[in-house]
Each structure stands twice: as structure tokens, then as C-alpha cells.
Design an enzyme around this catalytic site. Structure first.
Site, PDB file in Angstrom:
ATOM      1  N   GLY A  31       0.187  -4.448 -15.484  1.00  9.50           N
ATOM      2  CA  GLY A  31      -0.855  -3.487 -15.129  1.00  9.50           C
ATOM      3  C   GLY A  31      -0.535  -2.146 -15.760  1.00  9.50           C
ATOM      4  O   GLY A  31      -0.753  -1.919 -16.939  1.00  9.50           O
ATOM      5  N   GLY A  65       2.597  -1.020 -15.930  1.00 12.78           N
ATOM      6  CA  GLY A  65       3.945  -1.088 -16.509  1.00 12.78           C
ATOM      7  C   GLY A  65       4.932  -0.158 -15.832  1.00 12.78           C
ATOM      8  O   GLY A  65       5.928   0.246 -16.437  1.00 12.78           O
ATOM      9  N   ARG A  93      12.796  13.297 -14.522  1.00 12.58           N
ATOM     10  CA  ARG A  93      13.863  12.345 -14.819  1.00 12.58           C
ATOM     11  C   ARG A  93      14.110  12.247 -16.321  1.00 12.58           C
ATOM     12  O   ARG A  93      15.260  12.255 -16.771  1.00 12.58           O
ATOM     13  CB  ARG A  93      13.521  10.963 -14.255  1.00 12.58           C
ATOM     14  CG  ARG A  93      14.593   9.943 -14.578  1.00 12.58           C
ATOM     15  CD  ARG A  93      14.331   8.598 -13.963  1.00 12.58           C
ATOM     16  NE  ARG A  93      13.010   8.087 -14.314  1.00 12.58           N
ATOM     17  CZ  ARG A  93      12.626   6.833 -14.105  1.00 12.58           C
ATOM     18  NH1 ARG A  93      13.456   5.981 -13.525  1.00 12.58           N
ATOM     19  NH2 ARG A  93      11.426   6.430 -14.459  1.00 12.58           N
ATOM     20  N   ALA A 137       4.472 -13.611  -9.140  1.00 11.20           N
ATOM     21  CA  ALA A 137       5.226 -14.864  -9.110  1.00 11.20           C
ATOM     22  C   ALA A 137       4.417 -16.000  -8.494  1.00 11.20           C
ATOM     23  O   ALA A 137       4.794 -17.168  -8.600  1.00 11.20           O
ATOM     24  CB  ALA A 137       6.532 -14.674  -8.328  1.00 11.20           C
ATOM     25  N   TYR A 184      13.894   7.554   1.373  1.00 10.09           N
ATOM     26  CA  TYR A 184      13.809   7.547  -0.086  1.00 10.09           C
ATOM     27  C   TYR A 184      14.910   8.448  -0.633  1.00 10.09           C
ATOM     28  O   TYR A 184      14.904   9.651  -0.410  1.00 10.09           O
ATOM     29  CB  TYR A 184      12.432   8.066  -0.499  1.00 10.09           C
ATOM     30  CG  TYR A 184      12.071   7.864  -1.950  1.00 10.09           C
ATOM     31  CD1 TYR A 184      11.292   6.780  -2.345  1.00 10.09           C
ATOM     32  CD2 TYR A 184      12.479   8.753  -2.930  1.00 10.09           C
ATOM     33  CE1 TYR A 184      10.932   6.584  -3.667  1.00 10.09           C
ATOM     34  CE2 TYR A 184      12.131   8.566  -4.263  1.00 10.09           C
ATOM     35  CZ  TYR A 184      11.357   7.486  -4.623  1.00 10.09           C
ATOM     36  OH  TYR A 184      10.996   7.285  -5.935  1.00 10.09           O
ATOM     37  N   GLU A 235       4.013 -10.112  -6.514  1.00 13.51           N
ATOM     38  CA  GLU A 235       4.629  -9.620  -7.754  1.00 13.51           C
ATOM     39  C   GLU A 235       4.433 -10.532  -8.966  1.00 13.51           C
ATOM     40  O   GLU A 235       5.315 -10.651  -9.805  1.00 13.51           O
ATOM     41  CB  GLU A 235       6.135  -9.354  -7.520  1.00 13.51           C
ATOM     42  CG  GLU A 235       6.382  -8.339  -6.408  1.00 13.51           C
ATOM     43  CD  GLU A 235       7.829  -7.886  -6.288  1.00 13.51           C
ATOM     44  OE1 GLU A 235       8.652  -8.278  -7.122  1.00 13.51           O
ATOM     45  OE2 GLU A 235       8.128  -7.117  -5.343  1.00 13.51           O
ATOM     46  N   ARG A 282       2.646  -4.169  -2.946  1.00 15.07           N
ATOM     47  CA  ARG A 282       2.559  -3.491  -1.644  1.00 15.07           C
ATOM     48  C   ARG A 282       2.887  -2.008  -1.776  1.00 15.07           C
ATOM     49  O   ARG A 282       3.735  -1.469  -1.045  1.00 15.07           O
ATOM     50  CB  ARG A 282       3.515  -4.125  -0.628  1.00 15.07           C
ATOM     51  CG  ARG A 282       3.121  -5.534  -0.245  1.00 15.07           C
ATOM     52  CD  ARG A 282       4.019  -6.099   0.834  1.00 15.07           C
ATOM     53  NE  ARG A 282       3.495  -7.392   1.286  1.00 15.07           N
ATOM     54  CZ  ARG A 282       2.627  -7.533   2.275  1.00 15.07           C
ATOM     55  NH1 ARG A 282       2.229  -6.502   2.962  1.00 15.07           N
ATOM     56  NH2 ARG A 282       2.183  -8.733   2.601  1.00 15.07           N
ATOM     57  N   SER A 283       2.205  -1.386  -2.679  1.00 16.22           N
ATOM     58  CA  SER A 283       2.405   0.042  -2.913  1.00 16.22           C
ATOM     59  C   SER A 283       2.100   0.858  -1.655  1.00 16.22           C
ATOM     60  O   SER A 283       1.312   0.454  -0.808  1.00 16.22           O
ATOM     61  CB  SER A 283       1.464   0.449  -4.050  1.00 16.22           C
ATOM     62  OG  SER A 283       1.404   1.837  -4.203  1.00 16.22           O
TER      63      SER A 283
END
Lengths: 542, 542
Positions: free
Chosen positions: B127, B129, B400, B262, B461, B260, B210-211
Site C-alpha cells: 500500500g 510501503g 529520523r 498473510a 510508545y 497483514e 490495525r492502525s
């Protein structure tokens, strides 16, 4: 639980004579051979369990927790659908379990399941015994059940722990809902889960069937409340739920919720709890039509504020609800009583709302809801109709017994869909039920309400009353098939909160499609290769 | 998307020199061979696809929708974890797909999957990436991936329909989140889903992983928003979701959410939508400690009222957040800027809140929240810190890249648990990360925030910054392993919203246990008997 009907026999009450007369005049209800046989006259098949099997079960759970006497077997026969009741009242208990086994711990459940897998004995997990979809009536490949036991979980009835910081409680599956509420109330908490079966249903049953309570708008469905589960299967345990929500793969809790005993036996349920509300308030509102009322409910579900209880009866159910038996005069004419019907004499639809919380929050929310409902065309009817509903909220199954006693037939069908599809689904199911029962010579009264709302859709709950006719079980089977076809064809789900059981299995297979059914079968074959877990229930044959 | 880093190259900005100096003094960050190689110098393996296979794909999706050029392959190599970036910056693309195939319809997806099953070519749905867990890096039984294609869904980017009554929208999986928001906004709606990857991530990716968005407290997680799904598998389709909620068996939608790639390729997602809020408001609050702030967030999550955005930084993250690069003076000293840090000079923790809705509702809710936070020890900091957070909410991945450019290492780890376990989990993960990286000679700065809250628990987080050291990929692998061990041992879930991918698979297997893994494997074997769907991702080997 009354073996031949619902609940506490002391709370049963016969229908008043004027109501019986009304049923006769309106629906052609005639008294028939409708009284239940004596318990001693119920026909139970010879137990098919070997002495070795009984010894093995006794070794695991103790002698006195293996029961094969007739009364215990009758009391564990099927559930509480109207066909279930009609058959048990007629003395038919051909699908009684061969024995009832009462485990006391998770490990005992595991050991029983392993023994059953070895012995090829099927297992029906049994909580409150309140299934109305054939969830307790296993069937083999040829339809007839093989040898099976009811695994009655009543001994596993502890409140294991409360986590006040996380506001969760660990409950055992055999805990009945009122006992759970009482134990939680001692610590100041409530589950807030009050389905119609509340007085008899169990925690494990709520989880296994995705129960939805009458206060679902405020507290959520039972599947919303569950944050962790332990499940015993013949192939090992599942211990699921490390956080409220997770992105660690598919949510396997959601594979157990709604698994109806076909994928394992739930031995522990961790649920969200909330402080016992300071106050509860109920009230009624009138809408000119079901469509107008539904639009108002949708407004609240989508934009808030939300009451804890939010229900809307259609025109027919509203009219029948006004017919308070105790208010029927000698002329046989129905009159509204105790404020419960004022404002509805000229028709329309009754909405019932319930609010729970602190006094301040309840007052604020009521005011906010009132603004929305007034803008949507609602007229306030005051507390009367709400309080009347609240008093009788668990009584419908008693009323059904009384109806059966006088030769009437009563049963329910429920579904859910998205808001835009609600009118079409409502019409389709109503027409199917009316058509099929009219064709059978027993034209029914079909009532409906919305009792569970979501931002994107809502449930529809139909109640059907008719004369029993010559063969009520067969009449209903036909009407139910027609309703199920209508539900699936009109895009509804085959059940919003009753479950699948054996009764809905074929339509459920259509709902999830061949690959969905194959996936479910693959899971079942993995956890239950011997096929002993509630065979014939839920999982479509592939 | 920048092939060697994040997002839009025009938005990249180097770190100011004083920050570089601070990193050097504080963490020992030294410039290394850290600039990315040229795209032309990236080493991509020879494509292993046969000419016949390419012809077959071209026949299905059209010539120009099968790409095997080096640049396209590099741009579909792995995801955006820091190790992914370090490797691609170094020119390593050994796990590039052999080709990229771009289907335009559900039927084309089905045809490609069937062809791949026949040809034994693996398929990685692609999607945005943006995976940070190795979700785009398939692996065979021996670790090395076999022949595989990236199935880039960008051509399936339509808003198919909006149902304004049910407030739902049907979206195609390749639709990027900003495009989805733009299309919905034309009709006055929003999804309200804004994860950090928002600017690049896709609808299908949100569902498959599951964002959880930054406004999850107000709008819910993505898995809460999904009411229906269509999934293509080599064995047929799944078409799930006839109502918001149902008791018709397990919720199979929840088996697809988080799968995911799979278990199939999601080709359609029906989501809840809401009217675009009239107003949005952000604000900051100070708490004396992380524990005190967490207790305040818990209060709001459990008893309300709830803001749409609700986040709390720990002491370290709060301190670092004050270090606004543009505010660092010539003396190299950090100073708070533009009201963003006033009130926090003496330490404590910053909470950021966001409110959305009508002006009236926002004002009312803000007042209610303020009462709760004040009672919980919070001090209001005004709009400054909230608006500062809002401006930079999608910028961390750019930062980052800038850190990597100067020889620093930065990566994140996230988890969730129940409230009562949050302090223990926080300590365990923090210690594990600090210990492992210190042992490797690169003592890190470990920051943490809570950004998603529920009545029964919350997420954690962690952001880690350190020097790269000699072998940052290996250093981090060790630190990440230590953190994952700590998470699983301390009872957390291995991911709250990043997913499992290949990176978390071993710990995920421990989280769901051997039977959970076996169940997932059974489902995979049923829908994907050839094992072509994102092999090695998510599903533990049995």
C-alpha cells in the site's frame, strides 16, 4: 429454572380472561392440549454412555458431579425456543444428554474434553440453558445426535478477582448474571449487562453467544466488555488478551466470542466493569411513525448524547403494549394504565430511554437527548412508559409460557443491518412472517422493536403471536425459514444477539459464504479434530 | 516517497548545528559513512521471475502494470523501520521484489493470486510501503525469500460510495489516507484517522495492520471504524460485514483486520465516517510526573469526557520536546519557544489534548475535561504546546532521517497493557532498551508517551535515540530483542499499532501461545495452501 418453560414457577401467572378472549377474537386462538405433561412422563432415551465412560468422568470431577438421572437429563434438554418448549411440554426429550457432568475447575474441563475426545462422546457446554437457537441441541452428520454429555458449568461460579485500577473483573463461566452483579455490587461495580435472559443466563454463555444487553447503548455489548478469555479445547488452551486493543495480528478473542461451544469451552472471562450508577432514570417518547422514531434514534447513535437504554417499538408493538392486561375492563376493551400509555391513544410509536450515572451527568444527558428528540419530532411522555418497561423488562418469557398455556403461539426473530437498509429489512421480514403464518391458517400479529443502536446501524427484534394451529412446530419452522430467507436476501445478519446454534446454521453459512465457512471449519478441525465440541452447532458442514 | 528515507524529499531538513553538537556531547554521536548511496548504486538481485510468469501477469493487468526495472524494485523494497533505512541507505536491496504488479480491480487481484499460487510466486501486498515491522519483507522457510512480487494496490484508489444515512463509505485499499480525506471532505465527511504515517499510508494498510490514529480517543482505532471488508485469497473471496455488530458466530472481520497480507488481499473496506468537525482545538497540560499524568488520562478514559486526542509524554520526552531546535541559542543551550514550553521549565510531563466537533460541544467538553484534569493535579499550559504538537504531528519520520544523516540512531518500540500493569511494563521496556544499548557502547536517550487510551488500559510508545556505533543494525537487533522479551515477560502485547510483520513474529507466537499459532496456521493453510501470501510475515511456523 422451570423444566417445561421459563424461570421461577412462582412468578408464572395465567393470562387474564379478557386477554384470552381478545386472542380468540383477534387471532383465532383456541385452547388445545397445551398443558405440559408431568415431568415423570417425559420420555428420555436410554443413556448410551458406557459404564467405563461414566467411571472416567467420575474420576475427573467426582462421583456426585456426574448425573444420569432422568430429571437432570430433562433439565438439560435443548434450550428455550418456543419449539423447544412445545416439544418438552409434550414430553419429547429425545435429544436429552446421556449424562450431565459438572466440572469444578479449568483443569477438570480440560480432562473431561480429553476423555470425551478419546471416547468419542460429544460435549455441549451448558450455562443458563437459555439458548433460543438450538445451541444446546447437537446433531451428528445424519441429523441425530450421537452420545453426548451436557457440561454444566454451574460449579465454576466465582468472581475470581477485581482490578480496580483497570476496572476489570475475572469471572468464571458458570456464574449467573444476577450472582455476578451481586458479587460486583459488593465492591461497588456493575457489568451493566442486562439481556432479557439476565435472570438465568451465565457469563460463559454471554461470551459464547455475543449477548447484547438492554443497556447496550450505554455499556456496550458483551463482546465489547470482554478484554481477555481462557478457553479449553481438546488440543490445548487458548489464553487471549494482553491489552484492551492490539495490533498483534487478528483479534483471536473475537474468534472465541460467538463460538457457541463449537471451538472450545470458555473457562475464564475478563470483563470491563463500571461503578454502580448513582441513579437510573427511564422515560418514554412518542413518535408519529416507526420511520420517524428510527431517524431520531439514529441521530442519537451518530451524534449523541447517548442514553444507556434506547428502544423504539413499531406501531403494532406500541398498540399491543398499551393493552395492559390488568387494565382491560369487563367490556373487553383495552385502556392505558398508570401513565404508561398517555399520549399514545391516537397511535404512533413508543420509544423508551434509560439514563444511568451520576445525578448530574444523567440530568445533563437527559436534557441533551430531549433537545435531539424534540428536534426529530418526538413528544415526551414522561417517566410512566419508561418505568413500566423497566418493571417488566425480564418478563416476556413468562408471558410466552402463559400464551402457550392458552393455545397461542409466540416466538421471536431478530436481525441487524445498516441504517439505510433498515426499512427494507423490516418490511421483508414482517411480510415473510405474516405471509407464511397466514398461509398456514394462523395469521399472526407481528410486532417489532429496535433495541440496539450503533453509529452505522441497528437491530430489529420481531415478536410473533398467533394461534398454535394443528402443528405449531411445523408451522413455525416454515415461518422461521421464510423469515431467515428474507433476512439473508435483504442483507441482514442472521442474528444480532441470539446466536446461530443449529437453527440458523444454514443461513449463517450463506452469510459468511463458502470460504468463511471453510475457514471456520479449518479452525474447528484444528482445535477439535475428533469433532466432539457441540457438533452441528454453528459450524457449517463443508 | 523518498526511496532511501521518509516522505517528500522537499520537506527534509538537516538538523541545526547546535542539535548536532548536543547529540555529540550527550550521546557521543559522531558523523560516519551515513549518507545514502546513489539510487543507481543500490544492489538489486537478478530478477528470478520467468518470462512466462511476467507474460502471465501482463496478460492479467496489462503490460504497463508489470514493472521489473531496478528503480521500481528498489522503491518496493522492505518498509521504513530504521534497520530497513540503514540497509537501503547502504545500497543493500537483496530482498527487493522480483517484479511489481499493479492490479486495477478485485478480479485482477484474484487472477494474480491464482497465477502466483500456480507459479509458486510469493505475493507481498503493497500500500503505502510504511511498515516498520518487516511487513513487506517475506521470508521462506530457510529465511531467504523465494521469488516474490510486490502487489502494489495504488491503482485501486477510489472512493466507491458514501452511504450518508448509515454514515459509511466504501473505499478501495490503495487509496492513500490524504486522498481519502480529500474525497470524503468534498461530501463533508472525515474518517478521523491520522496515524503518524498518515501522509503516505493506505486504507488497505490501515486495515491489514490495525492502525491506530492520533485521534483514536475520539474516533476509535481503524479496526473500530471498519464495518465490512472484501478479501481476495487464492481459494476464493471473503465478503464480510452485514451489520455493525452481530451474534452470527465469531466476528470474521476481526480475523482479516491485522492479517497483514498473510491471509488474503483486502480489496474493499467499508468504514464509518463522520461529518468534518466544525472546529478543532489543541491544548497542553502539565503533570508533576508520568504516573500522575497517566492517572489523569485513565480518569478521562474511564469516566469521560473524552477529548479526540489524548497524549502524555514522560519526563524525558517532555524535556527533549522542549529542546526546540530553532530555539537553541549560540551557547548551545535549549530554550522553550512560542509558548510551547512555558510552565515546564521545572520538569514534569506534558499532556496534549485535542478536541473536535461543533463549537458548542468542543467548549463544553473542554470545560468538563479541564475539571477532571485540575482535580487530578494538572496545570493548564494553554494552546501553545497543543498547537505545536499539531503542527509537527507527522514530522517525526523526517527528523529520523536527519538524525541518521548525522550519525545518530533513532527507532521506536510500542506496546499496550491494562492500566494496573502500565508502570511495570514501562519500567521493564525502558530498562531493557537502556541496558542493551548501553552494553553495546551506545547509551541511549529513551523517551516514552501514552497516545492511545481505553477504559481498561493504554499504549506505551518508546522512542530511542543513540549514537549509531559500529554496527547499528546489529546493536538495534539486540536492543529490540531485549525490549520484545521485556514486553512479553511483563504481560504487554507485542504491538499496539505497528503490527507483527517478520520482526515481531517470534514474540507474537508467545503472546498467542502454541494453540493460537496453530489456529492461525490452520486458517492460512485453508485460504493459502500454496503459502504464497506474504510468507514468513505474521503467521508463526508450526
Amino acid at each position: 429454572m422451570l423444566w417445561s418453560g421459563w424461570g421461577d414457577p412462582d412468578r408464572a401467572a395465567p393470562l387474564p380472561e379478557p386477554v384470552v378472549a381478545l386472542l380468540r377474537d383477534l387471532l383465532g386462538v383456541r385452547p388445545g392440549a397445551t398443558a405440559p405433561v408431568a415431568l415423570a412422563d417425559v420420555e428420555v432415551p436410554e443413556p448410551r454412555l458406557s459404564a467405563d465412560a461414566l467411571t472416567e468422568f467420575a474420576r475427573i470431577v467426582g462421583d456426585r458431579n456426574v448425573r444420569a438421572d432422568t430429571e437432570t437429563r430433562v433439565r438439560h434438554t435443548r434450550g428455550r425456543s418456543t419449539p423447544d418448549l412445545l416439544r418438552i411440554r409434550a414430553g419429547q426429550a429425545s435429544d436429552a444428554p446421556d449424562a450431565v457432568v459438572l466440572p469444578g475447575t479449568h483443569d477438570e474441563v480440560v480432562a473431561v474434553l480429553r476423555a470425551c475426545a478419546r471416547l468419542r462422546v460429544a460435549v455441549v457446554p451448558f450455562g443458563g440453558g437459555t439458548s433460543v437457537v438450538g445451541g444446546l441441541a447437537p446433531s451428528g452428520p445424519a441429523g441425530a445426535p450421537g452420545t453426548f454429555i451436557a457440561l454444566d458449568l454451574r460449579r465454576m461460579d466465582a468472581l475470581v478477582s477485581i482490578d480496580e485500577v483497570s476496572r476489570t473483573a475475572v469471572l468464571q463461566p458458570g456464574l449467573r448474571a444476577p450472582a455476578a452483579e451481586a458479587l460486583l455490587a459488593e465492591r461497588g461495580y456493575t457489568l451493566g449487562h442486562f439481556p432479557q435472559s439476565y435472570e438465568w443466563a451465565s457469563i460463559g454463555g454471554f461470551a459464547a453467544t455475543r449477548s447484547s444487553g438492554q443497556a447496550s447503548a450505554g455499556y456496550g455489548r458483551f463482546d465489547d466488555l470482554v478484554v481477555a478469555l481462557t478457553v479449553a479445547t481438546p488440543q490445548g488452551d487458548l489464553d487471549l488478551g494482553r491489552a484492551p486493543k492490539s495490533a498483534a495480528g487478528p483479534d483471536l478473542r473475537q474468534l472465541v466470542l460467538g463460538s457457541e461451544g463449537a471451538l472450545g469451552v470458555i473457562t475464564s472471562v475478563t470483563v470491563r466493569i463500571q461503578p454502580v450508577p448513582e441513579t437510573r432514570a427511564y422515560e418514554g417518547w412518542r413518535f408519529a411513525s416507526f420511520a420517524e422514531g428510527a431517524a431520531a434514534l439514529r441521530r442519537l447513535a451518530q451524534d449523541g448524547p447517548r442514553p444507556a437504554v434506547l428502544r423504539l417499538s413499531d406501531e403494532t408493538e406500541t398498540m399491543v403494549g398499551l393493552t395492559d392486561p390488568s387494565a382491560i375492563g369487563p367490556e373487553g376493551e383495552a385502556r392505558p394504565l398508570d401513565g404508561g400509555g398517555r399520549g399514545l391513544e391516537d397511535g404512533g410509536c413508543l420509544a423508551v430511554l434509560g439514563f444511568e450515572g451520576t445525578a448530574g451527568r444523567v440530568a445533563e444527558r437527559r436534557a441533551g437527548v430531549a433537545d435531539v428528540l424534540r428536534a426529530a419530532g418526538g413528544e415526551p411522555l414522561g417517566a410512566g412508559p419508561g418505568e413500566k418497561w423497566e418493571r417488566g423488562r425480564f418478563d416476556a418469557p413468562y408471558l410466552r409460557d402463559a400464551l402457550l398455556d392458552v393455545g397461542a403461539f409466540a416466538e421471536t426473530v431478530e436481525t441487524a443491518t445498516f441504517w439505510s437498509n433498515l426499512p427494507a429489512l423490516y418490511g421483508a421480514v414482517r411480510d415473510a412472517l405474516t405471509g407464511a403464518l397466514s398461509d398456514a391458517g394462523t395469521p399472526p400479529l407481528v410486532m417489532c422493536h429496535i433495541s440496539h443502536v450503533y453509529p452505522s446501524g441497528a437491530s430489529l427484534y420481531f415478536t410473533v403471536v398467533s394461534a398454535q394451529g394443528k402443528d405449531p412446530v411445523e408451522h413455525w419452522a416454515r415461518a422461521k425459514r421464510a423469515a431467515c430467507e428474507a433476512i439473508v436476501d435483504a442483507g441482514g445478519t442472521i442474528s444480532h444477539h441470539h446466536g446461530v446454534g443449529t437453527d440458523h446454521r444454514d443461513w449463517y453459512a450463506r452469510e459468511i459464504g463458502p470460504l468463511g465457512a471453510a475457514v471456520l471449519r479449518a479452525v474447528k478441525d484444528r482445535v477439535d479434530p475428533a469433532g466432539i465440541l457441540n457438533p452441528g452447532v454453528l459450524v457449517p458442514p463443508v
